[in-house]
Write a protein that holds these residues in place. Structure first.
Motif, PDB file in Angstrom:
ATOM      1  N   LEU A 237       0.768  -1.204  -0.120  1.00 46.07           N
ATOM      2  CA  LEU A 237      -0.067   0.103  -0.034  1.00 46.07           C
ATOM      3  C   LEU A 237       0.845   1.153   0.165  1.00 46.07           C
ATOM      4  CD1 LEU A 237      -2.919  -0.916   2.646  1.00 46.07           C
ATOM      5  CD2 LEU A 237      -3.024  -0.769   0.278  1.00 46.07           C
ATOM      6  N   MET A 238       1.925   1.191   0.550  1.00 44.68           N
ATOM      7  CA  MET A 238       2.788   2.630   0.737  1.00 44.68           C
ATOM      8  C   MET A 238       3.217   2.588  -0.710  1.00 44.68           C
ATOM      9  SD  MET A 238       3.368   3.878   3.750  1.00 44.68           S
ATOM     10  CE  MET A 238       5.246   4.500   3.428  1.00 44.68           C
ATOM     11  N   VAL A 239       3.797   1.686  -1.565  1.00 45.01           N
ATOM     12  CA  VAL A 239       4.418   1.737  -2.683  1.00 45.01           C
ATOM     13  C   VAL A 239       3.273   2.231  -3.661  1.00 45.01           C
ATOM     14  CG1 VAL A 239       5.170   0.473  -4.698  1.00 45.01           C
ATOM     15  CG2 VAL A 239       6.037   0.080  -2.561  1.00 45.01           C
ATOM     16  N   ALA A 240       1.953   1.718  -3.551  1.00 44.63           N
ATOM     17  CA  ALA A 240       1.057   2.172  -4.257  1.00 44.63           C
ATOM     18  C   ALA A 240       0.640   3.732  -4.147  1.00 44.63           C
ATOM     19  CB  ALA A 240      -0.213   1.433  -4.015  1.00 44.63           C
ATOM     20  N   CYS A 241       0.640   4.022  -2.925  1.00 43.26           N
ATOM     21  CA  CYS A 241       0.186   5.786  -2.402  1.00 43.26           C
ATOM     22  C   CYS A 241       1.506   6.452  -3.335  1.00 43.26           C
ATOM     23  CB  CYS A 241       0.160   5.739  -0.968  1.00 43.26           C
ATOM     24  SG  CYS A 241      -1.283   5.081  -0.245  1.00 43.26           S
ATOM     25  N   VAL A 242       2.620   6.098  -2.616  1.00 47.06           N
ATOM     26  CA  VAL A 242       3.818   7.031  -3.331  1.00 47.06           C
ATOM     27  C   VAL A 242       3.910   7.174  -4.750  1.00 47.06           C
ATOM     28  CG1 VAL A 242       6.440   7.048  -3.417  1.00 47.06           C
ATOM     29  CG2 VAL A 242       5.144   6.687  -1.070  1.00 47.06           C
ATOM     30  N   GLU A 243       3.738   5.953  -5.390  1.00 53.35           N
ATOM     31  CA  GLU A 243       3.750   6.067  -6.944  1.00 53.35           C
ATOM     32  C   GLU A 243       2.528   6.853  -7.640  1.00 53.35           C
ATOM     33  OE1 GLU A 243       4.437   2.142  -8.304  1.00 53.35           O
ATOM     34  OE2 GLU A 243       6.209   2.117  -8.009  1.00 53.35           O
ATOM     35  N   ALA A 244       1.165   7.009  -6.677  1.00 50.43           N
ATOM     36  CA  ALA A 244       0.127   7.480  -7.036  1.00 50.43           C
ATOM     37  C   ALA A 244       0.384   9.254  -6.905  1.00 50.43           C
ATOM     38  CB  ALA A 244      -1.044   7.302  -6.332  1.00 50.43           C
ATOM     39  N   GLY A 245       1.258   9.455  -6.282  1.00 56.29           N
ATOM     40  CA  GLY A 245       1.682  10.999  -6.298  1.00 56.29           C
ATOM     41  C   GLY A 245       1.703  11.640  -4.858  1.00 56.29           C
ATOM     42  N   LEU A 246       1.290  10.667  -3.872  1.00 57.49           N
ATOM     43  CA  LEU A 246       1.192  11.233  -2.366  1.00 57.49           C
ATOM     44  C   LEU A 246       2.579  11.191  -1.854  1.00 57.49           C
ATOM     45  CD1 LEU A 246      -1.607   9.213  -0.964  1.00 57.49           C
ATOM     46  CD2 LEU A 246      -1.960  11.428  -1.891  1.00 57.49           C
ATOM     47  N   SER A 247       2.761  12.250  -1.112  1.00 59.07           N
ATOM     48  CA  SER A 247       4.013  12.264  -0.360  1.00 59.07           C
ATOM     49  C   SER A 247       4.271  11.207   0.629  1.00 59.07           C
ATOM     50  CB  SER A 247       4.124  13.674   0.412  1.00 59.07           C
ATOM     51  OG  SER A 247       3.122  13.859   1.448  1.00 59.07           O
ATOM     52  N   LEU A 248       5.363  10.985   1.357  1.00 57.96           N
ATOM     53  CA  LEU A 248       5.390   9.871   2.322  1.00 57.96           C
ATOM     54  C   LEU A 248       4.737  10.178   3.518  1.00 57.96           C
ATOM     55  CD1 LEU A 248       6.908   7.533   2.924  1.00 57.96           C
ATOM     56  CD2 LEU A 248       8.677   8.757   3.967  1.00 57.96           C
ATOM     57  N   ASP A 249       4.413  11.479   3.891  1.00 57.45           N
ATOM     58  CA  ASP A 249       3.645  11.593   5.245  1.00 57.45           C
ATOM     59  C   ASP A 249       2.218  11.232   4.866  1.00 57.45           C
ATOM     60  OD1 ASP A 249       6.018  12.542   6.113  1.00 57.45           O
ATOM     61  OD2 ASP A 249       5.489  14.429   6.295  1.00 57.45           O
ATOM     62  N   ALA A 250       1.709  11.689   3.573  1.00 61.10           N
ATOM     63  CA  ALA A 250       0.329  11.474   3.258  1.00 61.10           C
ATOM     64  C   ALA A 250       0.078  10.063   3.307  1.00 61.10           C
ATOM     65  CB  ALA A 250       0.097  12.486   2.185  1.00 61.10           C
ATOM     66  N   SER A 251       1.066   9.370   2.763  1.00 57.45           N
ATOM     67  CA  SER A 251       1.106   7.850   2.417  1.00 57.45           C
ATOM     68  C   SER A 251       1.011   7.110   3.699  1.00 57.45           C
ATOM     69  CB  SER A 251       2.115   7.457   1.621  1.00 57.45           C
ATOM     70  OG  SER A 251       2.242   7.840   0.443  1.00 57.45           O
TER      71      SER A 251
END
Length: 308
Positions: free
Chosen positions: A171-185
């Motif tokens: 899920l972290m990889v999906a969120c980061v690659e979708a454009g979210l920052s690390l904190d938002a992820s």
């Protein structure tokens, strides 16, 4: 009039239980005055006494338990910090968890001795040596029971975190690659894992709060790894710190780490599957082999007896 050995046995058992409870009682007495002074100062600073009295009446039992737990906490800060860290790993985050832990230790030592004392008239068939051994065994079990419970709960939580860690990384990889920052992820993953992996979700939410409060990212991730107390979280914190210092791509780094976590999960499953035949050898020898031997030999035994 001289006392018999059976009459002295309850007194000896209570004396042993009282001797073992002396350190906790001394800590209770030392901290009583300081805690009472602190509570008196806090009550003086309360601006709404009517509301305070109403809430006290609504939760009188709860406040009594919390007050007793706070007074039972020893004054040694090092011991309290060590116990608090151990309880946090087990999931006991209540501020009065340390005091309740010490109360539980005292109760586990004293209450079995009292129960044995009450049941002593019905245990006339046991000798004095057996009763003394039973009393000593109950004391040892009472001393070890709280630590065993905390250790077992900690181990169970660590296993659940290890089982759900690859899902968190995906899920972290999906969120980061979708454009979210690390904190938002981190915040998004904590919301998504709330039903499937609630323990990891709680750690992620706390991590998100620390990041939003302005805590340094490497320190927040290191605290996250310490709270989870598993090797995967420590590796993730180290990897993120190195990626931040060297300026490497965060998405690519997380993807590689997530692939490693999936491979590790597969290897662990294969390891358990390969260990299964060795674990089944002893049950097969004990339960299956005698039955199979009886089925094969019984007809021959019947024929031999018929021929004789």
């Amino acid at each position: 009039m001289p006392f018999s050995a059976s009459a002295l046995l309850p007194i000896i058992m209570l004396a042993i239980a009282g001797f073992l409870a002396v350190p906790a009682i001394m800590a209770f007495v030392r901290s009583w005055k300081a805690k009472e002074d602190l509570e008196r100062r806090l009550e003086r600073r309360e601006s709404r006494p009517a509301v305070q009295e109403e809430s006290r009446n609504d939760t009188r039992i709860g406040r009594a338990v919390i007050g007793l737990a706070n007074r039972a906490t020893p004054s040694n800060e090092d011991a309290v910090s060590e116990v608090r860290a151990k309880l946090l790993l087990a999931g006991f985050t209540n501020p009065s968890a340390v005091g309740r832990y010490y109360i539980a230790r005292i109760a586990c030592v004293v209450l079995p001795q009292l129960a044995l004392l009450v049941a002593l008239p019905h245990l006339g068939g046991f000798s004095k040596q057996h009763l003394i051994m039973l009393s000593i065994g109950l004391i040892i079990a009472g001393l070890l029971a709280p630590d065993m419970l905390v250790s077992r709960r900690t181990k169970a939580r660590q296993q659940q975190c290890s089982a759900g860690f690859p899902d968190m990384m995906d899920l972290m990889v999906a969120c980061v690659e979708a454009g979210l920052s690390l904190d938002a992820s981190v915040q998004r993953v904590g919301e998504e894992l709330e039903l499937r992996h609630p323990i990891i979700a709680g750690h992620m939410k706390k991590l998100s709060l620390e990041l939003r409060a302005g805590k340094a990212r490497k320190n927040a991730w290191r605290a996250f790894a310490d709270r989870m107390s598993i090797e995967e979280a420590s590796s993730l914190a180290t990897m993120l710190r190195q990626a931040e210092e060297m300026g490497t791509s965060l998405g690519q780094t997380l993807r590689v780490f997530s692939a490693d976590m999936r491979k590790r999960r597969i290897l662990m499953a294969e390891e358990k599957a390969m260990a299964l035949p060795a674990k089944l050898t002893l049950p097969l020898i004990i339960f299956v082999f005698p039955v199979l031997l009886g089925v094969l030999i019984l007809p021959a035994v019947v024929k031999v007896q018929g021929a004789l």
